[in-house]
Each structure stands twice: as C-alpha cells, then as structure tokens.
Design a protein around this motif. Structure first.
Motif, PDB file in Angstrom:
ATOM      1  N   THR A  41       0.695  -1.627  -0.132  1.00  0.00           N
ATOM      2  CA  THR A  41      -0.395   0.415  -0.182  1.00  0.00           C
ATOM      3  C   THR A  41       0.792   1.292   0.397  1.00  0.00           C
ATOM      4  O   THR A  41       2.059   1.086   0.269  1.00  0.00           O
ATOM      5  CB  THR A  41      -0.463  -0.141   1.162  1.00  0.00           C
ATOM      6  OG1 THR A  41       0.063   0.539   2.342  1.00  0.00           O
ATOM      7  CG2 THR A  41      -2.187  -1.024   1.506  1.00  0.00           C
ATOM      8  N   ASN A 142      -7.144  -0.299  -7.402  1.00  0.00           N
ATOM      9  CA  ASN A 142      -8.081  -0.173  -7.433  1.00  0.00           C
ATOM     10  C   ASN A 142      -9.027  -1.196  -7.068  1.00  0.00           C
ATOM     11  O   ASN A 142      -9.232  -2.793  -7.849  1.00  0.00           O
ATOM     12  CB  ASN A 142      -9.254   0.442  -8.571  1.00  0.00           C
ATOM     13  CG  ASN A 142      -9.568   1.297  -8.117  1.00  0.00           C
ATOM     14  OD1 ASN A 142     -11.153   0.517  -6.821  1.00  0.00           O
ATOM     15  ND2 ASN A 142     -10.648   1.504  -8.932  1.00  0.00           N
ATOM     16  N   SER A 143      -9.333  -1.519  -5.508  1.00  0.00           N
ATOM     17  CA  SER A 143      -9.904  -2.967  -5.492  1.00  0.00           C
ATOM     18  C   SER A 143     -11.558  -2.153  -4.846  1.00  0.00           C
ATOM     19  O   SER A 143     -12.114  -3.103  -4.262  1.00  0.00           O
ATOM     20  CB  SER A 143      -9.144  -3.199  -3.563  1.00  0.00           C
ATOM     21  OG  SER A 143      -8.924  -1.483  -2.842  1.00  0.00           O
ATOM     22  N   GLU A 144     -11.624  -1.824  -5.772  1.00  0.00           N
ATOM     23  CA  GLU A 144     -13.117  -0.922  -5.230  1.00  0.00           C
ATOM     24  C   GLU A 144     -14.271  -2.029  -5.781  1.00  0.00           C
ATOM     25  O   GLU A 144     -15.242  -2.458  -5.161  1.00  0.00           O
ATOM     26  CB  GLU A 144     -13.837   0.464  -5.984  1.00  0.00           C
ATOM     27  CG  GLU A 144     -15.549   0.677  -5.499  1.00  0.00           C
ATOM     28  CD  GLU A 144     -15.522   1.414  -4.239  1.00  0.00           C
ATOM     29  OE1 GLU A 144     -16.662   1.557  -4.331  1.00  0.00           O
ATOM     30  OE2 GLU A 144     -14.030   1.880  -4.338  1.00  0.00           O
ATOM     31  N   ALA A 146     -13.090  -5.386  -6.382  1.00  0.00           N
ATOM     32  CA  ALA A 146     -13.515  -6.350  -4.872  1.00  0.00           C
ATOM     33  C   ALA A 146     -14.198  -6.584  -3.494  1.00  0.00           C
ATOM     34  O   ALA A 146     -15.145  -7.513  -3.372  1.00  0.00           O
ATOM     35  CB  ALA A 146     -11.830  -7.140  -4.584  1.00  0.00           C
ATOM     36  N   MET A 147     -14.020  -4.751  -3.024  1.00  0.00           N
ATOM     37  CA  MET A 147     -14.698  -5.480  -2.135  1.00  0.00           C
ATOM     38  C   MET A 147     -16.142  -4.559  -2.565  1.00  0.00           C
ATOM     39  O   MET A 147     -17.413  -5.339  -1.669  1.00  0.00           O
ATOM     40  CB  MET A 147     -14.449  -3.855  -1.807  1.00  0.00           C
ATOM     41  CG  MET A 147     -13.529  -3.764  -1.077  1.00  0.00           C
ATOM     42  SD  MET A 147     -12.562  -2.022   0.034  1.00  0.00           S
ATOM     43  CE  MET A 147     -12.664  -0.785  -0.876  1.00  0.00           C
ATOM     44  N   GLU A 194      -9.354  -6.381   2.801  1.00  0.00           N
ATOM     45  CA  GLU A 194      -9.186  -5.482   1.640  1.00  0.00           C
ATOM     46  C   GLU A 194      -9.923  -3.712   2.120  1.00  0.00           C
ATOM     47  O   GLU A 194      -8.828  -2.855   0.899  1.00  0.00           O
ATOM     48  CB  GLU A 194     -10.578  -6.469   0.851  1.00  0.00           C
ATOM     49  CG  GLU A 194     -10.552  -5.581  -0.893  1.00  0.00           C
ATOM     50  CD  GLU A 194      -8.966  -6.214  -1.358  1.00  0.00           C
ATOM     51  OE1 GLU A 194      -8.428  -5.191  -2.383  1.00  0.00           O
ATOM     52  OE2 GLU A 194      -8.455  -7.719  -0.624  1.00  0.00           O
ATOM     53  N   ARG A 197      -6.676  -2.272   3.138  1.00  0.00           N
ATOM     54  CA  ARG A 197      -5.581  -2.055   2.272  1.00  0.00           C
ATOM     55  C   ARG A 197      -5.990  -0.702   1.256  1.00  0.00           C
ATOM     56  O   ARG A 197      -5.221   0.786   1.078  1.00  0.00           O
ATOM     57  CB  ARG A 197      -5.477  -3.307   1.397  1.00  0.00           C
ATOM     58  CG  ARG A 197      -4.197  -3.228   0.875  1.00  0.00           C
ATOM     59  CD  ARG A 197      -4.493  -4.766  -0.511  1.00  0.00           C
ATOM     60  NE  ARG A 197      -3.798  -5.413   0.732  1.00  0.00           N
ATOM     61  CZ  ARG A 197      -4.606  -6.888   0.517  1.00  0.00           C
ATOM     62  NH1 ARG A 197      -5.736  -6.885   0.303  1.00  0.00           N
ATOM     63  NH2 ARG A 197      -4.344  -7.555   1.555  1.00  0.00           N
ATOM     64  N   ALA A 198      -7.329  -0.651   1.050  1.00  0.00           N
ATOM     65  CA  ALA A 198      -7.347   0.475   0.193  1.00  0.00           C
ATOM     66  C   ALA A 198      -7.435   1.926   1.230  1.00  0.00           C
ATOM     67  O   ALA A 198      -7.111   2.450   0.091  1.00  0.00           O
ATOM     68  CB  ALA A 198      -8.898   0.225   0.152  1.00  0.00           C
TER      69      ALA A 198
END
Length: 326
Positions: A41, A142-144, A146-147, A194, A197-198
């Motif tokens: 991160t 971008n983990s959007e 995934a979340m 997650e 981390r984001a």
C-alpha cells in the motif's frame, strides 16, 4: 501478489537504469534496495521506506566507526550485528535492518572508508528506495470492484441465513448445516482486510465507508450467533414463531436492498405490540418456546439498531459504494 511482482520488477529495473545512467558503481545494489522497498500500500510504503532509509544511515555510521577503529575483519561484522540490530530496533526502524545490512556489507566488501564511498552508498539508497516509492505512489490496483463483490456475497449469505431462520421457526424439524455462517465470517474478514488495504492506498482524504460497512457486518454476525442460540431453543411450532418468521422473510429481502428500508423494523414493532395482547402461556413447554422467541426478537431489534446506526435510509440520497441494506 502477481501485480506486486510486476511492481517489484519495474522498481528494480528503474533503479538499475538510473544508477547506470549516472555512472554510479553498484547498480545491482540499487536494484536490490528497490526490491526491498516495494510494499502493498502507499501509506505502508512511505513508512517502510522512511524506516529503511534512516536505519541504513544509522547502520552506516555505526559500521564506519567499527571499521575505522577495528578494521575490516569478519568478526567485526559480528560485532556490528550485535550492536546495530538492537539499536535499529530500539529506534523503531526495525523494517530497515536488512536494508542497512546490504549497505554495510557493500562497504565491508570495498575494504575502504572515505567520503566518496559513503556518498555512493547514500546515492544508492536514495535511488533504490526512491524508485520503489515512485512505483508505489504512481499506481496501486483499485480494489473497489473486489470490495463490491465481497459485499454482494456477504449480503447474499445473510439473506440465506435469515431465510433458514424463517424456515426453522415455521418448522422446528427443519435441517440446516449452517455453512453460510462460516462462509459469511470468512468473507467479512476478507472484506475488512481489503478495506484496510484500500484505505492505506488513499494518501489524502481516505474513504472509510468500506471499513464501516464490514465492521458493521462483523458486529451483526456476532448478533446472528446469538439469534442462532435462541432459535435452537424453539423446539415446537407456535403462532408466535410463524409471525416472527414473516419478519425474517422480509429481512432476507431487505438485507440485499440498497439503503435501510425500515420494513423489518416496522413489522417487529407491530409484532411486539401483538405479543402483548396475546394470552399468557399455559404450559411449561409453551413458556420456554415463547421466551426464546421473545429473546430472539430482542436480538433482532439489536441487529436492526446496528443497521440504523450505520446505514442511510432509502428516503435519502444513497451514499456511494458501501451503503447497503440492513
């Protein structure tokens, strides 16, 4: 993990190319320092690289003093480790122990101490760690998506759980293995990680909505465990159980809707008023089952209060991303 390998390769190559272009000896050492500096991160990268830089400078100063007074012998390296590692840890630069060792061992290998030698090591540190920080800051995945996918899974699992609650209240002989409870717990923990981390990838004005959502679900998961305990004590079918099952039917729909609908809460209030108008139990068995159902309703009320605390009602403009149903 695959993307981190790509970032590590890019940072290492960048450090080597810059070092070589500036005609600084030790290009591969700069690449190694870059590998050590890549992190998962942005915020963690800044902390890690700062720690590695200061640890290396501290270790370099201590090593030069030892080499100057004791000479370049292998046993001096052992003394360096015995003195430097505790000092670096005490200075809260523990992450930089390996990085500092790379720099110190390069100086030892050269068997010489001088301003130009020390300057070269500092330049390698700046180029290697700087390349790692640049790669980390330029882009993070971008983990959007995934979340959002995890949220849909959690909401769906909650819906299935409430559906089984409803079936059990209507038919106490209903068999359910409860595997959705285990999977929901796993997905919630995954979502928390997650979201953390984001959040650490957002250097300015981090959005904590996902953290709120997953911690809310974790709190509600504990509440659902309490509901399970009460439902396990409903061993015979009663009208009270059938009426409560209707609320769980509604809740299984509300939990996958956008925003807090308040429908389940309204049904629960009506049911509690209805319970007060009903006759008292006439047998011990009926008393035990009705007591469990009443306690189940209290747990359900607590669950809904958690939702009201964190979720926007559907009458208002929906908030972005993590704003989900009850």
């Amino acid at each position: 993990m695959g993307f981190r390998v790509i970032k590590t390769a890019a940072a290492s190559l960048l450090a080597i190319l810059i070092t070589d272009a500036l005609n600084i000896p030790g290009a591969t050492s700069a690449g190694l320092l870059a590998i050590l500096g890549v992190d998962v991160t942005r915020k963690r990268s800044v902390r890690s690289i700062s720690s590695r830089l200061f640890a290396s400078l501290l270790g370099l100063v201590l090593a030069c003093m030892l080499f100057y007074f004791l000479g370049f012998h292998y046993w001096v390296l052992a003394i360096y480790i015995l003195l430097a590692f505790p000092a670096i840890s005490k200075a809260n630069f523990k992450e930089g122990i390996v990085t500092s060792s790379v720099v110190v061992f390069r100086v030892f290998q050269g068997k010489e101490i001088g301003v130009d030698i020390l300057l070269t090591q500092v330049e390698l540190l700046i180029i290697g760690l700087g390349s790692a920080m640049l790669v980390n800051l330029v882009y993070m995945p971008n983990s959007e998506g995934a979340m959002m996918e995890i949220r849909r899974k959690v909401d769906g699992l909650f819906s299935v759980i409430f559906h089984h609650f409803s079936l059990t209240l209507r038919d106490p002989e209903h068999i359910w293995d409860g595997k959705e409870l285990i999977e929901a717990n796993r997905q919630i923990e995954r979502g928390i990680e997650e979201a953390r981390r984001a959040s650490e990838n957002q250097m300015i004005h981090p959005d904590g909505s996902w953290n709120i959502y997953f911690y809310m679900r974790k709190e509600q998961m504990e509440n659902i465990q309490s509901m399970m305990h009460q439902i396990s004590q409903v061993y015979e079918r009663l009208p009270h159980g059938v009426l409560t099952a209707e609320i769980f039917d509604q809740l299984s729909k509300d939990v996958i809707a956008e925003g807090y609908t308040g429908k389940s809460e309204g049904l629960l209030i009506e049911l509690e008023d209805l319970f007060k108008e009903m006759e008292l139990p006439t047998t011990r068995e009926e008393f035990e089952v009705r007591s469990a159902i009443l306690q189940l309703c209290h747990e359900l009320e607590y669950y809904l209060n958690i939702s009201k605390k964190y979720k926007a009602p559907t009458a208002k403009k929906p908030q972005k991303r993590a704003d989900s149903a009850v």
